[in-house]
Design a protein around this motif. Structure first.
Motif, PDB file in Angstrom:
ATOM      1  N   GLU A  21     103.272 -34.727  -2.415  1.00 17.56           N
ATOM      2  CA  GLU A  21     103.781 -36.041  -2.815  1.00 17.56           C
ATOM      3  C   GLU A  21     102.785 -37.158  -2.553  1.00 17.56           C
ATOM      4  O   GLU A  21     102.658 -38.090  -3.349  1.00 17.56           O
ATOM      5  CB  GLU A  21     105.078 -36.347  -2.060  1.00 17.56           C
ATOM      6  N   GLY A  22     102.049 -37.052  -1.431  1.00 19.76           N
ATOM      7  CA  GLY A  22     101.220 -38.178  -0.996  1.00 19.76           C
ATOM      8  C   GLY A  22      99.727 -38.000  -1.107  1.00 19.76           C
ATOM      9  O   GLY A  22      98.975 -38.939  -0.849  1.00 19.76           O
ATOM     10  N   GLY A  23      99.255 -36.798  -1.455  1.00 19.50           N
ATOM     11  CA  GLY A  23      97.822 -36.635  -1.662  1.00 19.50           C
ATOM     12  C   GLY A  23      97.101 -35.872  -0.571  1.00 19.50           C
ATOM     13  O   GLY A  23      97.697 -35.356   0.378  1.00 19.50           O
ATOM     14  N   GLU A  24      95.770 -35.827  -0.715  1.00 17.96           N
ATOM     15  CA  GLU A  24      94.926 -34.946   0.085  1.00 17.96           C
ATOM     16  C   GLU A  24      94.830 -35.330   1.556  1.00 17.96           C
ATOM     17  O   GLU A  24      94.388 -34.518   2.367  1.00 17.96           O
ATOM     18  CB  GLU A  24      93.521 -34.884  -0.522  1.00 17.96           C
ATOM     19  N   ARG A  25      95.204 -36.551   1.917  1.00 15.96           N
ATOM     20  CA  ARG A  25      95.111 -36.894   3.335  1.00 15.96           C
ATOM     21  C   ARG A  25      96.062 -36.049   4.181  1.00 15.96           C
ATOM     22  O   ARG A  25      95.898 -35.961   5.393  1.00 15.96           O
ATOM     23  CB  ARG A  25      95.373 -38.382   3.554  1.00 15.96           C
ATOM     24  N   PHE A  26      97.046 -35.435   3.539  1.00 19.75           N
ATOM     25  CA  PHE A  26      97.990 -34.586   4.262  1.00 19.75           C
ATOM     26  C   PHE A  26      97.581 -33.110   4.261  1.00 19.75           C
ATOM     27  O   PHE A  26      98.337 -32.267   4.736  1.00 19.75           O
ATOM     28  CB  PHE A  26      99.391 -34.719   3.659  1.00 19.75           C
ATOM     29  N   LYS A  27      96.404 -32.795   3.749  1.00 18.96           N
ATOM     30  CA  LYS A  27      95.969 -31.394   3.721  1.00 18.96           C
ATOM     31  C   LYS A  27      95.787 -30.881   5.147  1.00 18.96           C
ATOM     32  O   LYS A  27      95.013 -31.437   5.924  1.00 18.96           O
ATOM     33  CB  LYS A  27      94.647 -31.262   2.959  1.00 18.96           C
ATOM     34  N   PRO A  28      96.486 -29.798   5.522  1.00 20.26           N
ATOM     35  CA  PRO A  28      96.327 -29.266   6.885  1.00 20.26           C
ATOM     36  C   PRO A  28      94.922 -28.718   7.094  1.00 20.26           C
ATOM     37  O   PRO A  28      94.301 -28.188   6.173  1.00 20.26           O
ATOM     38  CB  PRO A  28      97.367 -28.133   6.950  1.00 20.26           C
ATOM     39  N   THR A  29      94.421 -28.829   8.303  1.00 21.15           N
ATOM     40  CA  THR A  29      93.102 -28.290   8.613  1.00 21.15           C
ATOM     41  C   THR A  29      93.114 -26.760   8.517  1.00 21.15           C
ATOM     42  O   THR A  29      94.167 -26.117   8.571  1.00 21.15           O
ATOM     43  CB  THR A  29      92.673 -28.665  10.038  1.00 21.15           C
TER      44      THR A  29
END
Length: 222
Positions: free
Chosen positions: A186-194
């Motif tokens: 929903e919110g984009g790549e900043r929420f991609k888990p490491t």
């Protein structure tokens, strides 16, 4: 420590940009256990200082850190926080109230839907956990316990939570990865888990399993 705090503060500004009330965002983190909310912290530190730190980190990590236009507007207008008397809050002696007309000054819309304080806090705390995990993954710190101590004593992370990585272990890597993946959609790549969170999720491991290289698994054999 600044590297871990900046994504947290940036996520708070994302929430403000998305239309959520400043007072609710700060209250959400105080209820989580932080001594101050993110905008209270920014006003105390000074928005010019925060902007300079954000610019340094944005240049260092352009693939995942962005500079909020909010900071630029505030600093350009001389709204530097407590030291100028006006920032996200208006300061008069010990009194602190939300700055009048803040949302209009920043040109921000109202929230499209309500979001409870637990959900507001979750977005900000996951930003802390993700960057903390990345620091462990990159061996910036030798083990999770050292990072947790630094965040508790140096950044005010709630002691009863045990630090961001111990708190993450109490939730479980699989749940964290699931929540972040849903937010990413929903919110984009900043929420991609490491990669480390993904690895721990897949094998049922925890940040507290041992030194950084043992926890990583993938890089331990290199």
């Amino acid at each position: 420590m600044n590297r871990i705090l900046m994504p947290y503060l940036r996520e708070a500004m994302h929430l403000l940009e998305d239309g959520y009330p400043l007072l609710e965002i700060d209250a959400a983190m105080r209820e989580f256990g932080m001594p101050m909310g993110p905008f209270e912290v920014l006003d105390e530190v000074g928005l010019d200082v925060a902007k300079n730190a954000a610019e340094v980190l944005t240049r260092a990590f352009p693939e995942r850190m962005t500079l909020s236009p909010i900071l630029g507007k505030m600093v350009a207008a001389g709204r530097l926080g407590k030291k100028s008397g006006l920032g996200f809050y208006r300061h008069r002696g010990r009194e602190r109230k939300e700055a009048p007309g803040l949302r209009r000054f920043l040109g921000l819309r109202r929230a499209r839907r309500p979001l409870g304080r637990e959900n507001l806090a979750e977005r900000m705390v996951l930003a802390i956990i993700n960057e903390a995990a990345r620091c462990l993954e990159e061996e910036i710190v030798s083990d999770a316990g050292m990072l947790d101590l630094a965040m508790v004593f140096g950044a005010g992370f709630p002691p009863f939570r045990g630090g961001p990585l111990r708190y993450a272990d109490s939730i479980g890597a699989a749940k964290i990865e699931g929540r972040m993946s849903a937010m990413r959609a929903e919110g984009g790549e900043r929420f991609k888990p490491t990669a480390l969170i993904h690895t721990l999720s897949a094998r049922g491991g925890s940040f507290g399993d041992g030194p950084a290289r043992e926890v990583q698994g993938v890089r331990a054999a290199s």
